[in-house]
Design a protein around this motif. Structure first.
Motif, short mmCIF file in Angstrom:
data_model
loop_
_atom_site.label_atom_id
_atom_site.label_comp_id
_atom_site.label_asym_id
_atom_site.label_seq_id
_atom_site.Cartn_x
_atom_site.Cartn_y
_atom_site.Cartn_z
N ILE A 45 29.59 50.28 45.05
CA ILE A 45 29.15 48.94 45.43
C ILE A 45 29.37 48.73 46.92
CG2 ILE A 45 29.70 46.48 45.21
CD1 ILE A 45 28.07 47.30 42.92
N LYS A 56 30.03 41.72 49.28
CA LYS A 56 30.27 42.20 47.92
C LYS A 56 30.25 41.06 46.91
CE LYS A 56 34.06 44.59 48.58
NZ LYS A 56 35.23 45.45 48.24
N ARG A 57 30.76 39.92 47.28
CA ARG A 57 30.83 38.82 46.32
C ARG A 57 29.43 38.40 45.88
NH1 ARG A 57 32.11 36.47 51.20
NH2 ARG A 57 30.72 34.79 51.91
N TYR A 60 28.23 41.08 43.34
CA TYR A 60 28.94 40.90 42.06
C TYR A 60 28.48 39.63 41.35
CZ TYR A 60 32.18 44.77 42.82
OH TYR A 60 32.73 46.02 42.98
N ASP A 65 28.53 44.15 37.88
CA ASP A 65 29.14 45.46 38.11
C ASP A 65 28.06 46.46 38.51
OD1 ASP A 65 27.81 46.31 35.76
OD2 ASP A 65 29.56 45.92 34.52
#
Length: 247
Positions: A45, A56-57, A60, A65
């Motif tokens: 990721i 990244k948030r 996600y 995932d």
């Protein structure tokens, strides 16, 4: 879609002021490039976020995932790669054998395109871990082609329903199955040899081994460049229809 089966999340979150919003399609394109290049296990990721320039948030929040992101990226790639039925219909002519040769060439060329080869190897590598990938590939790509061929053989060869479907499956196995197996194993083949094999497989399918004449050399119902251009146009129309909410 696979993404729906796996619970594709969610509304896009806001990015920090000053950073341009990356569309979901662009994110999936970046993710697919890395999955194709590195495989599922070696792709992270973090690497996808770095390539996409996305927090990244956000990733996600959208997908939860890596596995869900992988399925969504692969679903998008399969939908863009498959041969639309409209392109197969456009390859039909009044000549039965010429039509089958044109359809076979189009399917084989699509399979052996760079996108087709990468998808074939990636789905083969990961479908054991995620069988729904293979199931979706059949549902979205193979089954509509078989349905088209069944209708074709019912109309053009007078075959009844079940027999027409079996004929469609046999055509795919004979004409496309050999190149697909070679491609899956990484066997390099000469384009002229592929074309000759396609021509022979169509003749063998249509006439049978003992009764088969020499494969016809006059079959030029659709030049490959024109066929692929028609395929690109059909895909573009399909994407426009999707974006307009018509399908």
């Amino acid at each position: 879609m696979l993404a729906e089966m796996s619970g594709e999340a969610v509304a896009e979150t806001r990015r920090r002021p000053g950073r341009p919003t990356l569309s979901n399609e662009e994110l999936l394109d970046h993710a697919l490039d890395l999955f194709l290049e590195q495989g599922f296990e070696r792709t992270s990721i973090e690497g996808i976020c770095q390539a996409a320039g996305m927090a990244k948030r956000t990733v996600y929040a959208r997908y939860g995932d890596k596995q869900n992101l992988f399925k969504a990226a692969l679903t998008r790639a399969i939908e863009e790669w498959i041969v639309p039925v409209a392109a197969l219909r456009a390859a039909e002519t009044d000549d039965l054998e010429a039509s089958l040769f044109a359809i076979g060439r189009l399917l084989v060329a699509n399979l052996l395109s760079p996108a087709g080869l990468r998808l074939l190897r990636l789905t083969n590598a990961e479908s054991g871990r995620m069988p729904e990938i293979g199931a979706y590939n059949v549902q979205a790509g193979t089954q509509p082609t078989i349905d088209f061929l069944a209708d074709f053989f019912a109309r053009r060869a007078g075959r009844p329903g079940e027999e027409a479907g079996l004929a469609g499956q046999a055509f795919l196995n004979m004409v496309v199955g050999g190149p697909a197996m070679n491609a899956a194993w990484g066997v390099a083949v000469d384009p002229a040899a592929v074309d000759a094999q396609t021509r022979f497989a169509v003749s063998l399918f249509l006439h049978g081994l003992q009764a088969a004449p020499e494969p016809r050399r006059d079959l030029a119902p659709l030049q490959l460049d024109a066929a692929l251009a028609a395929l690109d146009e059909a895909r573009a129309q399909l994407l426009l229809a999707k974006s307009a909410g018509q399908i």
